[in-house]
Every structure is written in structure tokens, then in C-alpha cells.
Design an enzyme around this catalytic site. Structure first.
Site, PDB file in Angstrom:
ATOM      1  N   TYR A  32       0.991  -1.365   0.507  1.00 27.20           N
ATOM      2  CA  TYR A  32      -0.236  -0.433   0.462  1.00 27.20           C
ATOM      3  C   TYR A  32       0.828   1.181   0.110  1.00 27.20           C
ATOM      4  CZ  TYR A  32       0.990   1.044   4.927  1.00 27.20           C
ATOM      5  OH  TYR A  32       1.359   1.411   6.101  1.00 27.20           O
ATOM      6  N   LYS A 147       6.266  -1.791   2.039  1.00 28.72           N
ATOM      7  CA  LYS A 147       5.462  -1.259   2.582  1.00 28.72           C
ATOM      8  C   LYS A 147       4.107  -2.647   2.107  1.00 28.72           C
ATOM      9  CE  LYS A 147       3.195   3.425   2.691  1.00 28.72           C
ATOM     10  NZ  LYS A 147       3.844   3.531   4.400  1.00 28.72           N
ATOM     11  N   GLU A 179      12.293   2.089  13.568  1.00 26.44           N
ATOM     12  CA  GLU A 179      11.608   3.287  13.609  1.00 26.44           C
ATOM     13  C   GLU A 179      10.156   3.636  14.523  1.00 26.44           C
ATOM     14  OE1 GLU A 179      10.196   2.586   9.695  1.00 26.44           O
ATOM     15  OE2 GLU A 179       9.743   0.783  10.118  1.00 26.44           O
ATOM     16  N   LEU A 204      10.866   1.580   6.777  1.00 28.94           N
ATOM     17  CA  LEU A 204      10.524   1.283   5.633  1.00 28.94           C
ATOM     18  C   LEU A 204      11.649   3.384   4.783  1.00 28.94           C
ATOM     19  CD1 LEU A 204       8.207   1.210   3.825  1.00 28.94           C
ATOM     20  CD2 LEU A 204       7.275   3.181   4.669  1.00 28.94           C
TER      21      LEU A 204
END
Length: 284
Positions: A32, A147, A179, A204
Site C-alpha cells: 500500500y 510497504k 522506527e 521503511l
């Protein structure tokens, strides 16, 4: 009621359907992107399309339409829903097939879904007051650079943190922050250096991250891309996170301890201002 896009059709959200055999539903076999919208225009759209292409390629998944067609779909959804500020969510799944752990035949048709979400991105109470975060073990799979929709652990961790009075979590692996639950993480050291983890399969590659780091370099702020520890977070002058849905958002507390003076710091505030200014100028 919103108009959404499903495999070539623009339909009311309550009429949108996907097969129960869709692999996104059964296996989270899907990727996505979320593109922010300001003033009715798309922010960082080429970057999101480039990352979408990479995610699809890493999973040997076919692109359902071209980037130009995706731009047309985004723009029509903006128009259909009169969206001025918020986000457009895009999801591609491998398609519907009888349930099997093996990928289906290569000619299986991917499913493509998009929908809009209204959200105040500029006037953000959280960015104004600063986030309180908790540290948790990073127990996600080791390909966080793709992702995918495999977001259960991040959702669970953030929900647990929220129930305990925090706003978000920062994930920790081997003693170092990777993260946030849905964002990239940064600290500002005593000498004013911005530190954020280097790109690797463990995080990411944020589209907002890329733009914000460029803003920092233009401001002649030193940037180090390396792992940092929780002790470094606690001793930092300030901290912040970045994402498409929150831009630059200050972090003022980690595990109940104030970061810096416990208020949103000047570096995060300035980067937020510049990022918004540049994004508006470059929006399409």
C-alpha cells in the site's frame, strides 16, 4: 458518503466489494501507499509511486495499472470527494485465488483499491504539543523496507501504548531504535546533529523522510544516518518523527522521561514549516 475506487469502478463506499478469497484478506499479501493531500493537490506523488513499484517488485507482484493511470484515479477521487486536506490510501493485492500458501498462477489478476480520508494535516494538536512515546521490542518480520499491509504488530503495540497514556511507540532491535509504528524516528544531539537510522531492510524508506532530510541539508544542519540507542534518545536535545500523514511531529517524552526540556524543539518546528512550504509549492 465517500466514493471509492475498486478495480476500475468508482462506487459508493457501502457498495464496494472484494472477494473473500483475496490474498490481501487471507495472507496480508498486499502492499500500500498513502499520499497526503494539501489544498486539493497530491504531496510527493512521484516518490510514492516509485516506492510502490519497488514494493511490488520485491514481492513479484504485478502492477495493476500504470503510474499515469494511478495519477488519474487519485485526481478523480479528489474531485469526487471534494477532498481539500487529508490522504488517499492505495492498496494492491496479489488477487483472489483458492487459499494456498503458494503464490497463485502468474496470470492472477491483482486487486486495486483506493479511498480518501479527510484529516487536518496542517493544524495538528499532536504536532503542537508533542508526542509521548514508549519503547517496545521490534518483533516485526525482517523486511520492513517493503510497504506491506502486515501491520498487526505495529497496530497492537501502538494500541497498548495508547491505553497506557502514550501516543505511539518506537521499536527497538538489538538495543537500537529502528522506527516508529508508522513513521521514521529521529533525535537531535547536543551539538545540533540530526540522527536517524540508515536505510536497510529493517526500516521503511520514508518518502517524507527523504524530503525532510533534504530540507535539513539545505538548512546546513548536519545529518547522521546510523542506529541510535534509547540512552541517546533520553540524552537528546529533541526528537521527532516523520510520515506522510503527520509530516514532522515532535517527540517530547520517551518511557515517561522528558526529552530535552519536554517541549517541541526548534529543529522539528522549523523542519515542519519548511517541509509544508516546499510540499505545497511542489504539489500536483
Amino acid at each position: 458518503m465517500r466514493t471509492v475506487y475498486v478495480n476500475g469502478d468508482y462506487v459508493p463506499e457501502n457498495e464496494a466489494t472484494i472477494s473473500v478469497f483475496d490474498r490481501g484478506f487471507l495472507f496480508a499479501d498486499a502492499v500500500y501507499e498513502v499520499t497526503s493531500v494539501l489544498d486539493g493537490k497530491l504531496i510527493d506523488f512521484p516518490g510514492h509511486m516509485a516506492r510502490l513499484s519497488r514494493s511490488l517488485g520485491e514481492l513479484d507482484m504485478a502492477a495493476p495499472v500504470s503510474d499515469d493511470e494511478l495519477l488519474d484515479i487519485h485526481r478523480r477521487l479528489l474531485s469526487e470527494n471534494d477532498l481539500v486536506e487529508g490522504m488517499i490510501y492505495l492498496q494492491v493485492t496479489r488477487g483472489a485465488a483458492d487459499r494456498d500458501f503458494l503464490f497463485p498462477e502468474a496470470d492472477t489478476r491483482p486487486n486495486l483499491v483506493l479511498f480518501t480520508q479527510e484529516k487536518s494535516l496542517i493544524d495538528s494538536p499532536l504536532a503542537e504539543r508533542g508526542q509521548k512515546v514508549r519503547s517496545v521490542d521490534d518483533l516485526r518480520w525482517r523486511r520492513s523496507d517493503i510497504k506491506t499491509t502486515q501491520l498487526l504488530y505495529a497496530s497492537w503495540a501502538k494500541s497498548r501504548a495508547h491505553a497506557g497514556g502514550a501516543d505511539d511507540v518506537w521499536l527497538v532491535r538489538d538495543g537500537h531504535v529502528t522506527e516508529g509504528s508508522s513513521n521514521n524516528a529521529y533525535i537531535v544531539t547536543a551539538d545540533g546533529t540530526i540522527v536517524t537510522r540508515h536505510l536497510s531492510p529493517e526500516i521503511l524508506s520514508g518518502i517524507t523522510r527523504q524530503a525532510v532530510l533534504q530540507c535539513a541539508r539545505e538548512l546546513q544542519i548536519k545529518v547522521e544516518e546510523r542506529p541510535f540507542t534509547l540512552d541517546e534518545v533520553r540524552g537528546a536535545r529533541e526528537a521527532f518523527s516523520t510520515s506522510a500523514s503527520s509530516f514532522v511531529s515532535p517527540v517530547i517524552e520517551m518511557d515517561g522521561m522528558a526529552i530535552g526540556d519536554g517541549e517541541p524543539g526548534p529543529v522539528a518546528r522549523r523542519l515542519r514549516e519548511i517541509y509544508i512550504e516546499k510540499s505545497r509549492a511542489a504539489a500536483i
